[in-house]
Design a protein around this motif. Structure first.
Motif, PDB file in Angstrom:
ATOM      1  N   ASP A 171     -38.771  21.174  31.630  1.00 53.89           N
ATOM      2  CA  ASP A 171     -38.314  20.480  32.847  1.00 53.89           C
ATOM      3  C   ASP A 171     -39.140  19.237  33.142  1.00 53.89           C
ATOM      4  O   ASP A 171     -38.604  18.221  33.580  1.00 53.89           O
TER       5      ASP A 171
ATOM      6  N   ASP B  49     -39.641  13.893  35.018  1.00 49.41           N
ATOM      7  CA  ASP B  49     -38.801  15.052  35.320  1.00 49.41           C
ATOM      8  C   ASP B  49     -37.533  14.934  34.479  1.00 49.41           C
ATOM      9  O   ASP B  49     -36.700  14.056  34.725  1.00 49.41           O
TER      10      ASP B  49
ATOM     11  N   LYS C  45     -34.928  16.813  34.131  1.00 51.72           N
ATOM     12  CA  LYS C  45     -33.638  17.117  34.781  1.00 51.72           C
ATOM     13  C   LYS C  45     -33.153  15.966  35.657  1.00 51.72           C
ATOM     14  O   LYS C  45     -31.983  15.598  35.612  1.00 51.72           O
ATOM     15  N   THR C  46     -34.068  15.401  36.457  1.00 52.67           N
ATOM     16  CA  THR C  46     -33.617  14.368  37.405  1.00 52.67           C
ATOM     17  C   THR C  46     -33.778  12.960  36.839  1.00 52.67           C
ATOM     18  O   THR C  46     -33.316  12.000  37.433  1.00 52.67           O
TER      19      THR C  46
END
Ligand code: FRU
Length: 490
Positions: free
Chosen positions: A372, A393, A395-396
């Motif tokens: 992640d 990050d 995921k983002t």
């Protein structure tokens, strides 16, 4: 070079005044003297009277031959009793040793701000006031920060252009002059940004075979404090936003403390070099440093790219900074870092991790199951509860600087803990290039694609760093490169 100081939070390779308060860089100009020597001048908003207050502002002065080692010089422009010398710029008159300085005069009685001229006949040794100031006076209380440059027309003529802001109406005005005294209004550029504009700059940049103009300024409100930019065209009169560019200006640096940044005029290698104030009006006036407050950023080189029909500015540290490297330390541990098992590195005594440059490249298994988050804790004490966390990050797609555990975070309730840059593309290798200097981190990601600069005030001895990988069981990252260069004081 600079006299060295070694208070706890004193940066060692960033420019700081010996004592007193400093904010915006002013008058960034390379002056080539008639005898052939060349100097990068740095003026700055300076209050000698005390580190506590930003009142009583004049222009401090320093110069450098390499943008790395600075000589602190006597103050250049002095405020009057109720008259402050706010931000402005400088140019050298071609073929002479005369340097002209344009600055905002701020009358503390009437509150009127207007534009004024001072000059140095000898390449920046002594400074004289023009006796018929101001040179532009709109009788406004919000009108400041003139940036001038020499504009060359296609038929080989030239004149000076000034960009100057009307902060509260989100407008930059452009004026023209050939003598620094008579200024003619050329045009205005306005955008509804809902935050005031300060410290504009306008310059041309190459994008492949093409040229575009970049308009930068600083955007400030309770929520935002950033140096931002627009890309467009300037025809000598008017700035027009490129139709492909966002109507909201884009930050050049997404950290919390890169403000009032402007660029060098007359840079001998034709580079566009920017320096910003590592500060924030929301809390820098109470930052816990003594007997000085604030530093300037490291100089960055700007490049404009067009990728998938999107213009984007990239910032990278100037290569001259590598001069400050001495012995380097290279990671030799196990390169695979598993989720949940960060690799803590303790450094030998001669590797000063409070004043250093870090090159960290992490491979992310993007085609299988990626973790992640990957990144590093810097300015980290032995036990690790104090640290500044820098990560990507996955995921983002955000790059994040988290200073919530960085040390003294309580000196102001406006000292926000987390800042991030969004939409940073996921790549198989993520490169972090980080400059740590006692009370700041400047983070460059993927060769200048993302940039975040923030100040912080560690309490504990920083003896360790930790490479982190967070994610589900069995996910991991691989350390491709991890080098720490302690940097010498300037
Ligand atoms: C930006 C600024 C400028 C002004 C100067 C005063 O930080 O507010 O607009 O000229 O600082 O010190």
């Amino acid at each position: 070079a600079c006299e060295a100081f070694n208070e706890t939070y004193r940066p060692q390779f960033h420019f700081t005044p010996a004592r007193g308060w400093m904010n915006d860089p002013n008058g960034l100009v390379y002056v080539k003297e008639q005898d052939g020597t060349g100097w990068y001048h740095l003026f700055y908003q300076y209050n000698t009277l005390g580190e506590k207050s930003p009142g009583n502002i004049g222009w401090g002065h320093a110069k450098s031959q390499d943008l790395v080692h600075w000589d602190r010089l006597p103050q250049a422009l002095f405020p009057g009793e109720k008259f402050y010398i706010f931000s402005g710029s400088a140019v050298q008159i071609e073929g002479t040793d005369t340097v002209c300085l344009l600055y905002t005069g701020m009358n503390d009685v009437t509150k009127i701000q207007n534009q004024n001229l001072a000059f140095s006949p000898d390449g920046g040794e002594k400074f004289l006031e023009f006796t018929k100031n101001p040179v532009i006076d709109l009788k406004k209380t919000e009108f400041r920060d003139p940036k001038i440059f020499s504009y060359k027309t296609e038929d080989g003529r030239s004149y000076y252009v000034m960009a100057v802001v009307l902060p509260d109406v989100f407008t930059v005005q452009f004026y023209k002059s050939t003598d620094f005294i008579a200024w003619e209004l050329l045009s205005e550029f306005t955008m509804d940004t809902k935050a005031i504009w300060e410290c504009p700059d306008l310059f041309e940049m190459s994008v492949g075979p093409n040229k575009k103009w970049v308009l930068t300024f600083s955007l400030q409100s309770k929520e935002v404090s950033k140096t931002v930019y627009y890309v467009g065209d300037f025809d000598g009169t008017k700035f027009t936003l490129d139709p492909s560019f966002s109507t909201q200006p884009v930050p050049i640096d997404h950290g919390s403390d890169f403000y009032a940044a402007v660029t060098y005029e007359n840079e001998p290698q034709q580079r566009r070099i920017m320096i910003g104030w590592l500060g924030n009006w929301e809390y820098s006036t109470t930052s816990p440093t003594d007997p000085w407050r604030c530093s300037q950023s490291i100089p960055r080189m700007l490049e404009l790219k067009n990728i998938d029909n999107q213009y984007k500015l990239y910032s990278t540290p100037i290569p001259e900074l590598t001069k400050l490297r001495k012995t380097s330390w290279t990671f030799s541990g196990k390169p695979v870092i598993s989720a949940g098992s960060p690799t803590v590195v303790s450094f030998p005594k001669d590797i000063d991790t409070r004043h250093c440059e870090i090159e960290l490249e992490l491979q992310i298994p993007i085609s299988s199951r990626p973790p992640d988050k990957v990144g590093i804790q810097v300015l980290r004490n032995e036990a690790g509860e104090e640290n500044t966390l820098i990560y990507y990050d996955i995921k983002t797609k955000n790059v994040v600087v988290d200073r919530s555990k960085s040390g003294n975070v309580k000196f102001s309730d406006r000292f926000l803990s987390v800042v991030s840059e969004q939409n940073v593309p996921l790549r198989e290798i993520i490169k972090f290039h980080i400059f740590v200097d006692a009370s700041s981190v400047e983070v460059f990601v993927n060769d200048g694609e993302a940039v975040l600069s923030s100040i912080l005030f560690p309490n504990q001895k920083s003896t360790t760093m930790s490479v982190i990988c967070d994610g589900q069981a069995a996910t991991f990252t691989i350390v491709k490169k991890f080098v720490v260069h302690p940097l010498t004081s300037i």
